[in-house]
Every structure is written in structure tokens, then in C-alpha cells.
Design an enzyme around this catalytic site. Structure first.
Site, short mmCIF file in Angstrom:
data_model
loop_
_atom_site.label_atom_id
_atom_site.label_comp_id
_atom_site.label_asym_id
_atom_site.label_seq_id
_atom_site.Cartn_x
_atom_site.Cartn_y
_atom_site.Cartn_z
N LYS A 14 -4.56 9.98 1.38
CA LYS A 14 -5.62 10.13 2.39
C LYS A 14 -5.41 11.41 3.21
O LYS A 14 -6.34 12.17 3.43
CB LYS A 14 -5.65 8.91 3.33
CG LYS A 14 -5.82 7.58 2.60
CD LYS A 14 -5.83 6.39 3.55
CE LYS A 14 -4.55 6.14 4.31
NZ LYS A 14 -3.40 5.73 3.49
N ARG A 89 -7.93 -0.57 10.08
CA ARG A 89 -6.93 -1.17 9.21
C ARG A 89 -6.96 -2.68 9.26
O ARG A 89 -6.20 -3.33 8.55
CB ARG A 89 -5.56 -0.71 9.69
CG ARG A 89 -4.87 0.28 8.78
CD ARG A 89 -3.58 0.62 9.48
NE ARG A 89 -2.60 1.15 8.62
CZ ARG A 89 -2.35 2.45 8.47
NH1 ARG A 89 -3.09 3.34 9.07
NH2 ARG A 89 -1.36 2.83 7.72
N ARG A 129 7.94 12.25 -0.26
CA ARG A 129 7.10 13.02 0.68
C ARG A 129 7.97 13.78 1.68
O ARG A 129 8.94 13.26 2.22
CB ARG A 129 6.16 12.09 1.43
CG ARG A 129 5.43 12.82 2.56
CD ARG A 129 4.26 12.07 3.10
NE ARG A 129 4.59 10.76 3.59
CZ ARG A 129 3.67 9.87 3.97
NH1 ARG A 129 2.39 10.17 3.92
NH2 ARG A 129 4.04 8.69 4.41
N ARG A 162 9.67 11.28 6.85
CA ARG A 162 9.25 10.33 7.89
C ARG A 162 10.19 9.13 7.94
O ARG A 162 10.66 8.65 6.91
CB ARG A 162 7.82 9.84 7.59
CG ARG A 162 6.77 10.64 8.34
CD ARG A 162 5.37 10.37 7.90
NE ARG A 162 4.98 8.98 7.85
CZ ARG A 162 3.75 8.57 7.55
NH1 ARG A 162 2.80 9.46 7.30
NH2 ARG A 162 3.44 7.29 7.52
N ARG A 173 5.24 -1.98 4.43
CA ARG A 173 3.90 -1.39 4.69
C ARG A 173 2.91 -1.81 3.61
O ARG A 173 1.75 -2.07 3.89
CB ARG A 173 4.01 0.14 4.77
CG ARG A 173 4.65 0.61 6.07
CD ARG A 173 5.18 2.02 5.96
NE ARG A 173 4.17 3.02 5.69
CZ ARG A 173 4.43 4.22 5.20
NH1 ARG A 173 5.68 4.57 4.92
NH2 ARG A 173 3.46 5.08 4.99
P1 AP5 Z 1 -0.33 11.42 1.71
O1 AP5 Z 1 -1.56 12.26 1.57
O2 AP5 Z 1 0.62 11.79 2.80
O3 AP5 Z 1 -0.73 9.86 1.75
P2 AP5 Z 1 -1.48 9.00 2.86
O4 AP5 Z 1 -2.48 8.15 2.14
O5 AP5 Z 1 -1.99 9.87 3.96
O6 AP5 Z 1 -0.26 8.09 3.29
P3 AP5 Z 1 0.37 7.68 4.69
O7 AP5 Z 1 1.75 7.15 4.39
O8 AP5 Z 1 0.28 8.77 5.70
O9 AP5 Z 1 -0.55 6.50 5.06
P4 AP5 Z 1 -0.21 5.33 5.91
O10 AP5 Z 1 -1.55 4.73 5.95
O11 AP5 Z 1 0.86 4.40 5.53
O12 AP5 Z 1 0.44 5.97 7.23
P5 AP5 Z 1 -0.14 6.27 8.67
O13 AP5 Z 1 0.45 7.52 9.14
O14 AP5 Z 1 -1.61 6.09 8.72
O15 AP5 Z 1 0.43 11.44 0.29
C1 AP5 Z 1 1.67 10.76 0.12
C2 AP5 Z 1 2.59 11.60 -0.79
O16 AP5 Z 1 2.01 11.66 -2.11
C3 AP5 Z 1 2.78 13.08 -0.34
O17 AP5 Z 1 4.08 13.47 -0.63
C4 AP5 Z 1 1.76 13.85 -1.22
O18 AP5 Z 1 2.19 15.18 -1.45
C5 AP5 Z 1 1.76 13.01 -2.50
N1 AP5 Z 1 0.47 13.02 -3.18
C6 AP5 Z 1 -0.77 12.96 -2.62
N2 AP5 Z 1 -1.72 12.96 -3.58
C7 AP5 Z 1 -1.05 13.01 -4.77
C8 AP5 Z 1 -1.47 13.02 -6.15
N3 AP5 Z 1 -2.77 12.99 -6.47
N4 AP5 Z 1 -0.52 13.05 -7.11
C9 AP5 Z 1 0.82 13.07 -6.78
N5 AP5 Z 1 1.28 13.06 -5.50
C10 AP5 Z 1 0.35 13.03 -4.51
O19 AP5 Z 1 0.47 5.02 9.50
C11 AP5 Z 1 1.83 4.91 9.81
C12 AP5 Z 1 2.06 3.71 10.73
O20 AP5 Z 1 1.33 3.89 11.97
C13 AP5 Z 1 1.58 2.35 10.20
O21 AP5 Z 1 2.53 1.74 9.35
C14 AP5 Z 1 1.35 1.58 11.51
O22 AP5 Z 1 2.56 1.12 12.05
C15 AP5 Z 1 0.79 2.65 12.43
N6 AP5 Z 1 -0.68 2.74 12.39
C16 AP5 Z 1 -1.43 3.81 12.00
N7 AP5 Z 1 -2.73 3.52 12.05
C17 AP5 Z 1 -2.84 2.25 12.51
C18 AP5 Z 1 -3.94 1.37 12.74
N8 AP5 Z 1 -5.22 1.76 12.53
N9 AP5 Z 1 -3.67 0.13 13.18
C19 AP5 Z 1 -2.40 -0.29 13.40
N10 AP5 Z 1 -1.32 0.48 13.19
C20 AP5 Z 1 -1.53 1.74 12.74
#
Ligand code: AP5
Length: 215
Positions: A14, A89, A129, A162, A173
Site C-alpha cells: 500500500k 481498519r 523491508r 521497523r 498483525r
Molecule cells: P509496503 O509498501 O511498505 O507495504 P504496506 O502495505 O504499506 O505495509 P505496512 O506494513 O506499512 O502496512 P501495515 O498496514 O501493517 O502498517 P501501518 O503502518 O499501516 O511494502 C512492504 C515491503 O514489500 C517493502 O519492503 C516493499 O519494498 C516490498 N514490496 C512492495 N511491493 C512489492 C512487490 N510488488 N513485490 C515485492 N516486494 C514488494 O500500521 C502499523 C501499526 O499502526 C498497526 O499494526 C497498528 O498498530 C497501527 N495502526 C495504523 N493504522 C491504524 C488504524 N487505522 N487503526 C488502528 N491502528 C492502526
């Protein structure tokens, strides 16, 4: 106009795809994860509270997250379009989003894109990552490595892993995603704006599919 919600499990890509969209479509990315990580880094009360949940792979309480997004969406830079990355979420978050868009802002979502990747690929993506401390650019040690190990190609900043990208936390997660977030696809299925995109393959190929949807 692009007012997009990105759904998908942790590590679906994403954030990676959002970085392409914001450059081309000149919209803002609202990543609740990034907002929370900034608060943790700054040591604010929000950051101290959120860290406990994030380190355990749990969701931060709905009322806190909804308050953050409500304030962010009111800012002027959202008027030209936005990507919600990591929000909503839970069903209560989605219901609140509908209400704030309709009642406070008088706008609606244009697209909901669900980026789909199997759990077995997620572990490798997230353990590999690396993120730039300076500009936030995201790399992968195997799929998208920096030219020089540990150093950002764009700004020369140091790359870090991270805290929540440890195997044990990733598994938690993913569990939380399946229990609480995956139901959102059903929530949006009758909106006429839900698009499912296979998130496996080359980053550029996936972006091309997304561009076809966004127009
Ligand atoms: P990346 O693009 O970083 O993936 P992403 O989908 O953005 O993953 P996140 O881990 O950031 O999502 P998340 O939803 O768990 O975390 P968030 O920060 O929102 O890609 C991942 C890796 O794959 C990278 O190394 C990239 O290079 C590689 N890659 C990408 N595309 C690829 C491809 N096509 N092929 C190969 N490799 C590829 O949330 C973190 C925490 O915050 C949560 O756990 C929660 O505690 C809290 N939080 C955040 N939002 C909320 C909410 N709305 N409600 C409650 N708690 C929340």
C-alpha cells in the site's frame, strides 16, 4: 478526482504504490501508521500510548484513530484528493469515515482498492523491508535494494527496520488483519467503487493496473 482508500494486509504494498500515486496524481497520502510512528518518535502522549499497541501488533483504539483522521481530512491539502493508507481498519472506522466525509466535508470516496497478497509472501516482504530515517522511502533487501547497503538512494539517510517487522509481531498483525480488517471488503462491496488488485508481481506492473482503475 482521486479520494482513495487502500485496503490490504500488512506488507501488501500500500505504501509503495501510494508513493507512485501521489507523484503522478498530486494527491496527499494519509498513512495512519506513519502518523503514529511520527508521534512515537516525538515522544508525545499519543506516541507513548500508541507504541504499546503497535509493538504488540494490535490496533490502536478506534476513537483515537478516528480523531486523527478527522482532523487530517479537514486540512486544505486534502481538497485536491487523498489516499487513505491503513484507514479504515475496522467496521466502526469505516462507518465514521462515511459520516465525516458526508457530514463534515460533503465529499465521497472515488475508489476503494483492495491490494491482495497471500500471507506466505507477507513474511518475506516485511522481514526484508527497510525504511529511510530521513525521507521515509521504502526498500526491500531483495526485491528493491538500495544501491549502497543501508543508505537511501534519494537522500543519503540511514535505513532502518521497523520495530513491528519482527516475525512474531508480523504474525500477530496478520491475525488482527484477518479478524478485524478483511471484513471491510464486504462492507464496500455494494459501493460500486471497490476494485480488487493482485499485489503479487513487479511493482511497476501493479502500478499500471492501479492507473487503469484511477484513469
Ligand atoms: P509496503 O509498501 O511498505 O507495504 P504496506 O502495505 O504499506 O505495509 P505496512 O506494513 O506499512 O502496512 P501495515 O498496514 O501493517 O502498517 P501501518 O503502518 O499501516 O511494502 C512492504 C515491503 O514489500 C517493502 O519492503 C516493499 O519494498 C516490498 N514490496 C512492495 N511491493 C512489492 C512487490 N510488488 N513485490 C515485492 N516486494 C514488494 O500500521 C502499523 C501499526 O499502526 C498497526 O499494526 C497498528 O498498530 C497501527 N495502526 C495504523 N493504522 C491504524 C488504524 N487505522 N487503526 C488502528 N491502528 C492502526
Amino acid at each position: 478526482m482521486v479520494n482513495l482508500v487502500f485496503l490490504g494486509p500488512p506488507g501488501a504494498g500500500k505504501g509503495t504504490q501510494s508513493s507512485y500515486i501521489i507523484n503522478e496524481y498530486k494527491v496527499v497520502q494519509i498513512s495512519t501508521g506513519d502518523i503514529l510512528r511520527s508521534a512515537v518518535k516525538e515522544g508525545t502522549e499519543l506516541g507513548k500510548m500508541a507504541k504499546k499497541y503497535m509493538d504488540e501488533g494490535k490496533l490502536v483504539p478506534d476513537d483515537v484513530i478516528i480523531g486523527i483522521v478527522r482532523e487530517r481530512l479537514k486540512q486544505d491539502d486534502c481538497k485536491n484528493g487523498f489516499i487513505l493508507d491503513g484507514f479504515p481498519r475496522t467496521i466502526p472506522q469505516a462507518v465514521s469515515l462515511d459520516a465525516m466525509l458526508k457530514d463534515d466535508l460533503n465529499i465521497s470516496l472515488t475508489h476503494i482498492i483492495s491490494l491482495e497478497v497471500d500471507d506466505n509472501l507477507i513474511m518475506e516482504r516485511l522481514t526484508g523491508r527497510r525504511t529511510c530515517k530521513g525521507c521515509g522511502k521504502v526498500y526491500h533487501i531483495k526485491y528493491n535494494p538500495p544501491k549502497k547497503e543501508g543508505v537511501c538512494d534519494d537522500c543519503g539517510g540511514e535505513l532502518y527496520q521497523r520495530d513491528d517487522d519482527k516475525e512474531e509481531t508480523i504474525a500477530k498483525r496478520l491475525k488482527v488483519y484477518h479478524e478485524q480488517t478483511s471484513a471491510l471488503k464486504d462492507y464496500y462491496k455494494n459501493s460500486g467503487k471497490l476494485y480488487v488488485v493482485d499485489g503479487v508481481g513487479e511493482v511497476g506492473d501493479i502500478y499500471r493496473k492501479i492507473k487503469e482503475i484511477l484513469g
